[in-house]
Design an enzyme around this catalytic site. Sequence first.
Site, PDB file in Angstrom:
ATOM      1  CB  SER A 132      -1.044 -12.155  36.603  1.00  0.00           C
ATOM      2  OG  SER A 132      -0.963 -12.749  35.317  1.00  0.00           O
ATOM      3  N   GLY A 133      -1.402 -15.514  36.953  1.00  0.00           N
ATOM      4  CA  GLY A 133      -2.348 -16.552  36.520  1.00  0.00           C
ATOM      5  C   GLY A 133      -2.592 -16.455  35.031  1.00  0.00           C
ATOM      6  N   GLY A 134      -2.159 -15.364  34.410  1.00  0.00           N
ATOM      7  CA  GLY A 134      -2.368 -15.170  32.969  1.00  0.00           C
ATOM      8  C   GLY A 134      -1.314 -15.904  32.145  1.00  0.00           C
ATOM      9  CB  VAL A 135      -1.118 -16.501  28.459  1.00  0.00           C
ATOM     10  CG1 VAL A 135      -0.381 -17.463  27.571  1.00  0.00           C
ATOM     11  CG2 VAL A 135      -2.599 -16.658  28.337  1.00  0.00           C
ATOM     12  CG  ASP A 136       1.264 -12.368  28.202  1.00  0.00           C
ATOM     13  OD1 ASP A 136       0.988 -13.279  27.411  1.00  0.00           O
ATOM     14  OD2 ASP A 136       0.819 -11.207  28.099  1.00  0.00           O
ATOM     15  CB  SER A 137       3.127 -13.621  34.409  1.00  0.00           C
ATOM     16  OG  SER A 137       1.918 -14.180  34.848  1.00  0.00           O
ATOM     17  CB  SER A 138       1.810 -18.871  33.222  1.00  0.00           C
ATOM     18  OG  SER A 138       0.813 -18.309  34.033  1.00  0.00           O
ATOM     19  CD  GLU A 193      -1.400  -6.312   5.656  1.00  0.00           C
ATOM     20  OE1 GLU A 193      -1.008  -6.794   4.578  1.00  0.00           O
ATOM     21  OE2 GLU A 193      -1.588  -5.089   5.815  1.00  0.00           O
ATOM     22  CB  CYS A 217      -0.982  -0.054   1.167  1.00  0.00           C
ATOM     23  SG  CYS A 217      -2.327   1.087   0.964  1.00  0.00           S
ATOM     24  CG  HIS A 264      -3.741  -3.779   3.415  1.00  0.00           C
ATOM     25  ND1 HIS A 264      -2.704  -3.293   4.186  1.00  0.00           N
ATOM     26  CD2 HIS A 264      -4.328  -2.699   2.875  1.00  0.00           C
ATOM     27  CE1 HIS A 264      -2.681  -1.986   4.120  1.00  0.00           C
ATOM     28  NE2 HIS A 264      -3.665  -1.584   3.326  1.00  0.00           N
TER      29      HIS A 264
END
Length: 509
Positions: A221-227, A169, A79, A167
């Site tokens: 935190s129990g979340g994906v990233d920190s785990s 993507e 583009c 585009h």
Amino acid sequence: MAEQILILDFGSQYTQLIARRVRELNVYCEIHPFNKIPEITPDIKGIILSGSPCSVRDEGSPDLDLDQFRGKLPILGVCYGSQLMAQKYGGEVLPSEIREYGRANLTHLDTHYDLLKEMTHGTQVWMSHGDTIRELPEGFKVIASTPSVRVAAFKIEGEDTYGIQFHPEVTHSTEGKNLLRNFVVQICDCSQDWTSDVFIDASIAELKEKIGNDKVVMGLSGGVDSSVAATLIHRAIGNNLTCVFVDNGLLRKNEYQEVLDSYQHLGLNVIGVDAKKRFYDALAGISDPEAKRKAIGRVFIEVFDDESHKIPGVKWLGQGTIYPDVIESVSVNGPSATIKSHHNVGGLPDFMKLQVVEPLNTLFKDGVREVGRALEIPESIVGRHPFPGPGLAIRILGDITPEKVHTLQEVDHIFIQGLKESGLYDEVWQAGAILLPIQSVGVMGDERTYERVVALRAVGSVDGMTADWIHLPYEFLGKISNEIINRVKGVNRVVYDISSKPPATIEWE
Ligand code: XMP
């Protein structure tokens, strides 16, 4: 260093999507602002120029010296990127007579060219542009057109330099991934060997080297990233990593115990801290959402600081930061607006003075999930919906009391379990219940009731920046509403939130 594609960002809303698509092809790529080009090392195999909300015809619009790459590395302009090339080398870019936005078909498509190999005549592509390339410079050849856009794709003869007006993507370009594969594999010659396992091995080796025998502390935190981040660090340094998981009293029903158990199964060295009372005391009487967030943030820092002091000689702070948090987005108002400043402020809690280690800071969320699965982290953590740091506090409108938290936990539990049992959970990006600060009249038996109202919210999204409400089946909503009203004391009315973001937000406060 892994082979990579360099994506130069001119500020398009789709730039991150280009990067995710390239990574789905198992090719590593990085996004850099057009005005902060990194050193071109031999591992860079090709360059993609992104789109932009600007017009190449505007004075001061994003620009760059293309001669430094042309003919040396394959280039794909998308583009704005393609218009910039056309304009720079003597072509003509004019405003489109009609703003071209939406689906179009490539009715002329020259599949002899590597970029368009194996694409189907008439294939659907997604257009989103206000300008169009009217004249191409000498040596540029049209290789695809739609009925209304003659220069839908071009190639510079004798070079691996291409421009496309659509585009690839976005999923509406049905063979867009094919085109990107042609570019990165056929043209840039990338070997597609960047997988979760390769990432994990490289990351563990790097963490070992960086951290050595030092100690690391990390809040979970129990979340994906920190785990996922903690599991990687643990694989690298074992019990020199101490994790802290705080019960702030604002988590979902049973979440504290369930998540703590999962962490222990993963072998993580976790300290669970029951700090419910400290949070409830700090929140007492506060109704303003920002004041709630500040109080929660402050108490979390106090609790975490107390815990990190119990680890003698700790030197590092682990964090679950992911790539979208670190990509510098290009400001359409010019580069100066994007400059970030880091200040070392005195008086920070001790743990904030630790060196930071962020093993996921090159990954998108979907990459983090894949790495999590490769690390055999349970699906209950890897596939979990996002949950805000301040937890149920920002889903209880008005002040927080333990009794309100309990009521909302029960409602939320029925809703989330219901989504899981009906197979709807994975179709939803984020869901939750909100306790409203009003009461409404109802009847139960012969009695008139005057009880609380709860709202249910379920949204579809990619990154939380925009979101659509999900059309949950009426039967499902009816069943959940009945269950909530019959089982949760003090609630006599359930409503469903049918607002999208924008203009609404996902959370109510
Ligand atoms: P909004 O409500 O802004 O939410 O549409 C977008 C995403 O951000 C989450 N969110 C938060 N996460 N601390 C967090 O860690 C917060 O204060 C916060 N507020 C909103 C929200 O749950 C959604 O995923």
